[in-house]
Design an enzyme around this catalytic site. Structure first.
Site, PDB file in Angstrom:
ATOM      1  N   LYS A  72       0.763  -1.277  -0.066  1.00 19.45           N
ATOM      2  CA  LYS A  72      -0.012  -0.123  -0.148  1.00 19.45           C
ATOM      3  C   LYS A  72       0.745   1.318  -0.001  1.00 19.45           C
ATOM      4  CE  LYS A  72      -3.931   1.708   2.757  1.00 19.45           C
ATOM      5  NZ  LYS A  72      -4.802   1.781   3.939  1.00 19.45           N
ATOM      6  N   SER A  77      -9.626   1.422   3.276  1.00 21.17           N
ATOM      7  CA  SER A  77      -8.754   2.141   2.501  1.00 21.17           C
ATOM      8  C   SER A  77      -7.646   1.435   1.506  1.00 21.17           C
ATOM      9  CB  SER A  77      -7.913   3.425   3.050  1.00 21.17           C
ATOM     10  OG  SER A  77      -7.258   2.924   3.889  1.00 21.17           O
ATOM     11  N   SER A 105      -9.390  -0.797   7.655  1.00 23.78           N
ATOM     12  CA  SER A 105      -9.054  -0.642   6.172  1.00 23.78           C
ATOM     13  C   SER A 105      -8.376  -1.767   5.397  1.00 23.78           C
ATOM     14  CB  SER A 105      -8.005   0.618   6.126  1.00 23.78           C
ATOM     15  OG  SER A 105      -8.931   1.561   6.098  1.00 23.78           O
TER      16      SER A 105
HETATM   17  N1  GLN Z   1     -12.942   4.107   7.502  1.00 25.44           N
HETATM   18  C1  GLN Z   1     -11.893   4.164   8.428  1.00 25.44           C
HETATM   19  C2  GLN Z   1     -11.619   5.735   8.487  1.00 25.44           C
HETATM   20  O1  GLN Z   1     -11.488   6.442   7.638  1.00 25.44           O
HETATM   21  C3  GLN Z   1     -10.579   3.089   8.178  1.00 25.44           C
HETATM   22  C4  GLN Z   1      -9.478   3.964   8.202  1.00 25.44           C
HETATM   23  C5  GLN Z   1      -8.337   2.884   8.121  1.00 25.44           C
HETATM   24  O2  GLN Z   1      -8.415   1.797   8.687  1.00 25.44           O
HETATM   25  N2  GLN Z   1      -7.084   3.303   7.630  1.00 25.44           N
HETATM   26  O3  GLN Z   1     -11.090   6.112   9.504  1.00 25.44           O
END
Ligand code: GLN
Length: 496
Positions: free
Chosen positions: A79, A160, A184
């Protein structure tokens, strides 16, 4: 879309050892496949020069009969919020669009030392703020299982870490690193039909992972099977002198049991009643109860448990996330690295313009909200209170794990939404739905794994999540592997 029948890591390394094929040829094919599947937008950039160089070295090691690990010669993706030496690391943001780190994140460094081959850096929501991989300056990632890829007609990949999930689901890579602050890694794994694992906080180093919420961030692993996930985990886990929050105790590699040796007799599985929430789809509900029945039929005891603070969880997660995120984002000021505005006649103007230009509305929103919660007059009412409720949420888990060994829940409330539908709502509302089942594990610091179970009527993956007490990775992997063997999701790939 034709899909090369995937080998598992163990089979791949056996093929290399027996000279059935060579890492260089596999790497070339992998790079070609990544190119053919460019439309999915899984990668922000591929790294062919590096990959081919690593592959040549891997060939030499196999020639000398000295591969360094089961990952030697395996194509992987990372990532784009993990620092990779001399390779752009953008966090899918304008702010870091031209950032080239001088060092590797520890988890990537360990993969490199294990002989893995970096195919590229994957797409994500900017700075990890999101759950769709729809908010990237490089455009949205498209789900591999989409009925159509035309225009905006596709299914979201989840996020994400959506790029990493698609890189694995589409058969380009054997494994990918994601990050998991509130779900994420597990969310895109669930939508893309791959295994997504978030370990106990502190078992994987965060050094070189661009921070979002330091107290919750963990590197995550995406693979097609549980065994592959454990293999990657074993290669990268353990103490790191560069990250003081890593567990100091040396890490003992986890040996996942052979599937016919896994017995569920005596296993106590909890079903948290509060996870039967509004908006959960009928198909997810029935999948959840079918797998619970399956576990029970195999000798496990399945019982309802209560996690009473679940209703407060999303709000608390959101407050803490924004507080920590706003503090983390303050480092991007145009002075040391990252985007710098041309309008810089005063220091103040330089800060303001750099941040106005480099951040999107989603990031700015979190910065503003976080700063609001952290104001002296609001600190006790919001930040302190959220910390206290976070403790209560962690206590809920502690209490539940005195009654049961493991929790079984959905990962996401439905199969992958259509891009158009998903992007109708605001990032904050998207997260409230998408993170419902996942963020509490981050607040409690406990391990969790998402496993694909079946295809929905629309032929999209439906997955479930297992959570366990801190350091229960071995038990999680064993139960996940048992479920994986029962449901044989891997066969769904054959028709793709
Ligand atoms: N949807 C969550 C957020 O935006 C998850 C983020 C993540 O795990 N990086 O905070």
């Amino acid at each position: 879309m034709n899909r090369r029948l995937p080998l598992m890591l163990k089979e791949l390394s056996e093929c290399y050892r027996s000279k059935a094929f060579e890492p260089l040829a596999v790497t070339e094919q992998t790079l070609a496949r990544a190119k053919n599947l460019k439309e999915l937008n899984a990668f922000i950039r591929t790294t062919p020069t590096k990959a081919l160089h690593q592959a040549e070295q891997s060939v030499q090691r196999y020639k000398q009969g000295k591969p360094v690990s089961i990952l030697d010669g395996a194509p992987i993706a990372v990532k784009d919020n993990f620092c990779t030496k001399d390779i752009h690391t953008t966090c899918a943001s304008r702010m870091l669009q031209n950032f080239v780190p001088p060092y590797n994140a520890t988890v990537y460094d360990r993969l490199e030392r294990s002989g893995a081959i970096l195919i590229g850096k994957t797409n994500m929501d900017q700075f990890g703020m999101g759950s769709g991989t729809v908010d990237s300056i490089f455009g949205a990632t498209k789900n591999f299982w989409s009925e159509s890829l035309r225009g905006t007609d596709f299914r979201i990949a989840g996020g994400s870490s959506g790029g990493s999930a698609v890189a694995v689901a589409s058969g380009v890579c054997f494994a990918a690193l994601g990050s998991d602050t509130g779900g994420s890694t597990r969310n895109p794994a669930s939508y893309c039909g791959v295994v997504g694992f978030k370990p106990t906080y502190g078992l994987l180093s965060r050094h070189g992972l661009v921070p979002l919420v330091n107290s919750m961030d963990v590197p995550g692993i995406l693979t097609r099977t549980v065994d592959d996930c454990a293999a990657v985990f074993n290669a990268i886990a353990g103490p790191d002198q560069h990250d003081s929050t890593t567990v100091k105790k040396p890490f003992d590699a986890i040996l996942v049991s052979e599937v016919d040796r896994i017995s569920l007799k005596g296993l106590k599985v909890g079903i948290p009643v509060e996870y039967h929430c509004d908006g959960i789809s009928g198909e997810v509900l029935s999948t959840w109860s079918k797998v619970a029945d399956m576990l029970e039929d195999a000798g496990a005891t399945v019982k309802a448990v209560s996690l009473p603070y679940t209703s407060a969880s999303i709000s608390v997660y959101s407050i803490l996330n924004q507080c920590e995120a706003s503090s983390n984002m303050s480092r991007y000021d145009g002075i040391e690295y990252g985007h710098r505005s041309d309008e810089n006649s005063s220091t103040e103007q330089l800060y303001a313009r750099t941040r106005a230009e480099g951040f999107t509305a989603v990031v700015k929103n979190r910065i503003l909200a976080g700063n609001f919660f952290l104001l002296r007059k609001n600190y006790d009412t919001y930040f302190q209170k959220a910390l206290k409720v976070r403790r209560l949420i962690a206590n809920d888990f502690d209490r539940a794990f005195r009654e049961v060994d493991i929790l079984l829940t959905p990962t996401t409330l439905s199969d992958a939404p259509l891009y158009e539908e998903f992007t109708k709502s605001h990032n904050r509302d998207q997260c409230a739905v998408q993170d419902f089942c996942t963020q509490s594990a981050n607040m409690g610091g406990i391990p969790a794994i998402s496993i694909p179970i079946k295809l929905s009527e629309k032929k999209l993956p439906i997955s479930l999540q297992l959570m366990g007490p801190s350091f229960s990775e071995k038990a999680l992997f064993d139960v996940a592997k048992w479920i994986e063997a029962q449901v044989q999701f891997v066969e769904c790939y054959l028709d793709r």
